[in-house]
Write a protein that holds these residues in place. Structure first.
Motif, mmCIF file in Angstrom:
data_model
loop_
_atom_site.group_PDB
_atom_site.id
_atom_site.type_symbol
_atom_site.label_atom_id
_atom_site.label_comp_id
_atom_site.label_asym_id
_atom_site.label_seq_id
_atom_site.Cartn_x
_atom_site.Cartn_y
_atom_site.Cartn_z
ATOM 1 N N ASP A 6 0.849 -1.079 0.225
ATOM 2 C CA ASP A 6 -0.140 0.080 -0.036
ATOM 3 C C ASP A 6 0.886 1.177 -0.061
ATOM 4 N N LEU A 7 2.142 1.082 0.229
ATOM 5 C CA LEU A 7 3.109 2.283 0.127
ATOM 6 C C LEU A 7 3.554 2.564 -1.383
ATOM 7 N N VAL A 8 2.688 2.557 -2.197
ATOM 8 C CA VAL A 8 3.210 2.784 -3.799
ATOM 9 C C VAL A 8 3.525 4.487 -3.946
ATOM 10 N N GLN A 9 4.428 4.418 -4.927
ATOM 11 C CA GLN A 9 4.542 5.916 -5.608
ATOM 12 C C GLN A 9 3.302 6.391 -6.233
ATOM 13 N N GLU A 10 2.638 7.620 -5.950
ATOM 14 C CA GLU A 10 1.782 8.151 -6.445
ATOM 15 C C GLU A 10 1.811 9.519 -7.351
ATOM 16 N N SER A 11 1.141 9.708 -8.070
ATOM 17 C CA SER A 11 1.245 10.909 -9.040
ATOM 18 C C SER A 11 0.255 11.712 -8.568
ATOM 19 N N LEU A 12 0.461 12.265 -7.421
ATOM 20 C CA LEU A 12 -0.101 13.328 -6.821
ATOM 21 C C LEU A 12 0.115 14.824 -6.905
ATOM 22 N N PRO A 13 -0.489 15.687 -6.834
ATOM 23 C CA PRO A 13 -0.160 17.190 -6.924
ATOM 24 C C PRO A 13 0.969 17.513 -6.008
ATOM 25 N N THR A 14 1.909 18.287 -6.456
ATOM 26 C CA THR A 14 2.920 18.459 -5.338
ATOM 27 C C THR A 14 2.708 19.729 -5.011
#
Length: 586
Positions: free
Chosen positions: A335-343
């Motif tokens: 569940d600790l995946v790299q996410e493409s979230l707004p920085t």
């Protein structure tokens, strides 16, 4: 996320045997040609065995009864040829499937090990090491035994049964149907009882894993057992686990052996039907003696494999129970995946920020509640608080060993979830109170995971340590960089912490976390480490978790952690007062 394998075992709906077998085959698509080859060999083997009884019956009616001994010799040679083909194909079948089984075991263990490396630390915190080892070793071996020894026997016996049934129905349909009635009853019985047998085997494997866990845990803590003279405690815990393993093994053994007598009884009934019905047909002139002999042989060819399948079915149920336990791990996702979230860029560019962070362990109480704070670049921060207050949990969140239940953590102005594992490891160094080292040398361990210096020679590495102010620490080891590190207490716990310290500092991280990292180090060495910390690059933010006051007295700012909160503690005296008050309240 819940990663507890035993909890999932109790809650999950187990896969059917067919579905489980299909998923298992999906792991070895490269073995498809070998499996098809084995299937062809099995068909040839079954055909050769099935032709022989027909030749025997034909020889009786056309050579023995008529006294044509020349033809009898010819039929005998044909029968011998069939048996030779059966023997040769049996050998080829064993050779091909033995290799397939070993390669499957190799592939399965590789898949398991790779999956274990993908899973977060929460998985290992929620499961016992012994149980995981049992799944990797014992459960995979059950599957290997089924594939290398039982699967082709199972398929071969099925081919024999189908062929024998075809011959029985072709020679005399009514007698064939009567002969197969006990087999149909056996099939219904097998389908009805198989889920219960599989469950018994699964519980036995679970108990075996628990026993392995108990032994591993007790041996790892044997020093404590000896120090407190609590061998009786060790014996009681082991006896409990061993008794549970014994009980479940007995129950699974009884369940597995239930098939054999039932299948044997069905075969006996079938033989009785053939004899009574067949003799009546001979009396009426509808049958010959040769055909009856062939018919008895085909009946035996149907029910004898069925009896063998009774024991093979046990192995199959055991393998599928093992597969259920293995697939639990293979189906898990990190569940600790790299996410493409707004920085979110911070205008003041903090090294680290906690924004409205909540955290609770699975099925546990809340540890942090709506926590917000900031760490500036290049400064040293100390985290203090009573035992169990949440210091190590906070440090673990900083290193992203866990994710917050709610809220956001920013590293250098970016959501920490947007960093890859490699980037995060380069930017964050973590020194634990009980560091983990690999068997090898000091050099191997301080260069572990550091791609920048992995190919450095001894001279280059020594020069690097000198430049970084770490050279003096090598004097703590008799053979310097080549000092052996192993599990047999070749070096002290303090020396292990020094190696972990060098390993972390050499990475020049943006954030360096020290979780009681000097707890087992003497005062002189601690002063040396403190001196090195003062010389860290200006961009490195240091986070110290410690109980000894001299370790935190030079911190730029102290935070007090307790009762789900993280707040500035003020001066060292204020922190001490809060710590005393926190211990009293807890």
């Amino acid at each position: 996320m819940n990663y507890n394998l035993n909890t999932l075992f109790d809650k999950e709906k187990k896969t059917s045997n067919v579905k489980g077998l299909r998923k298992l085959f999906q792991l070895i698509p490269h073995e498809r040609k070998n499996l098809l080859l084995a299937l062809v060999i099995i068909i040839i083997n079954a055909a050769s065995k099935l032709v022989a009884p027909l030749l025997v019956g034909y020889a009786i009616d056309h050579a023995v009864v008529t006294g044509d001994y020349k033809s009898l010799l010819k039929y005998a040679l044909y029968i011998l040829l069939m048996y030779l083909i059966a023997s040769a194909t049996q050998y080829l079948q064993t050779k091909v499937m033995g290799s397939v089984g070993q390669r499957m075991l190799f592939t399965l263990r590789n898949a398991l090990f790779n999956k274990l490396q993908e899973l977060p630390i929460a998985f290992f915190n929620q499961n016992k090491t012994g149980d995981i080892i049992s799944r990797v070793n014992n459960d995979t071996d059950k599957i290997n035994q089924f594939f290398s020894q039982s699967l082709m026997q199972f398929v071969g016996n099925m081919a024999m049964m189908i062929g024998a049934a075809v011959f029985l129905l072709t020679i005399h349909p009514k007698l064939g149907m009567a002969t197969l009635v006990p087999g149909i009853c056996i099939f219904i019985f097998t389908m009805a009882i198989s889920p219960w047998v599989k469950k018994r085997n699964a519980l036995s494997l679970k108990a075996s894993g628990n026993l392995s866990s108990e032994v591993q845990e007790s041996l790892n803590n044997f020093k404590v057992i000896i120090a407190f003279n609590r061998r009786d405690y060790f014996r009681k815990r082991f006896a409990k686990a061993n008794n549970e393993n014994y009980t479940t093994s007995i129950k699974s053994g009884l369940a597995n052996n239930l098939f054999v007598p039932v299948y044997g009884l069905g075969a006996n009934f079938a033989q009785l039907i053939v004899l009574i019905y067949g003799i009546s047909l001979i009396i009426n002139g509808d049958f010959t003696v040769g055909i009856l002999v062939s018919y008895i042989s085909y009946s035996d060819s149907f029910y004898k494999p069925l009896q063998q399948i009774a024991s093979l079915w046990t192995n199959f149920q055991l393998a599928m129970a093992g597969w259920d336990r293995i697939s639990q791990i293979l189906n898990m996702e990190n569940d600790l995946v790299q996410e493409s979230l707004p920085t979110t860029e911070e205008t003041h560019e903090f090294a680290l920020s906690f924004n409205n962070v909540y955290f609770a362990y699975p099925e546990g109480k809340e540890v942090l509640h709506n926590v917000s704070f900031h760490f500036e670049k290049g400064k040293t921060y100390a985290l203090v608080g009573p035992t169990g207050g949440g210091k190590t949990t906070t440090a673990s969140l900083i290193a992203r060993l866990f994710d917050p239940t709610e809220g956001t953590i920013f590293l250098n102005g970016k959501n920490i979830k947007t960093y890859s594992s490699k980037e995060r490891a380069e930017k964050i160094g973590f020194i634990l109170q009980d560091p983990f080292l690999f068997s090898g040398t000091v050099k191997d361990n301080i260069l572990y995971g550091n791609e920048a210096y992995v190919n450095y020679s001894d001279a280059q590495l020594t020069e690097l340590l000198k430049t970084s102010g770490l050279e003096e620490l090598l004097s703590l080891f008799n053979d310097g960089l080549h000092t052996t590190v192993s599990d047999n207490n070749s070096i002290s716990l303090g020396q292990k912490q020094v190696i972990a310290f060098i390993r972390a500092v050499l990475r020049n991280p943006d954030i360096l976390i020290l979780d009681e990292a000097t707890a087992n180090i003497d005062t002189v060495t601690e002063q040396l480490l403190d001196k090195i910390l003062q010389q860290l690059p200006s961009h490195t933010t240091t986070v110290i978790i410690a109980h000894r006051l001299n370790t935190i007295e030079n911190a730029d700012e102290i935070f007090f952690i307790n009762n789900k909160e993280v707040e500035p503690a003020g001066s060292l005296q204020d922190a001490v007062a809060k710590l005393i008050s926190g211990h009293k309240s807890s």
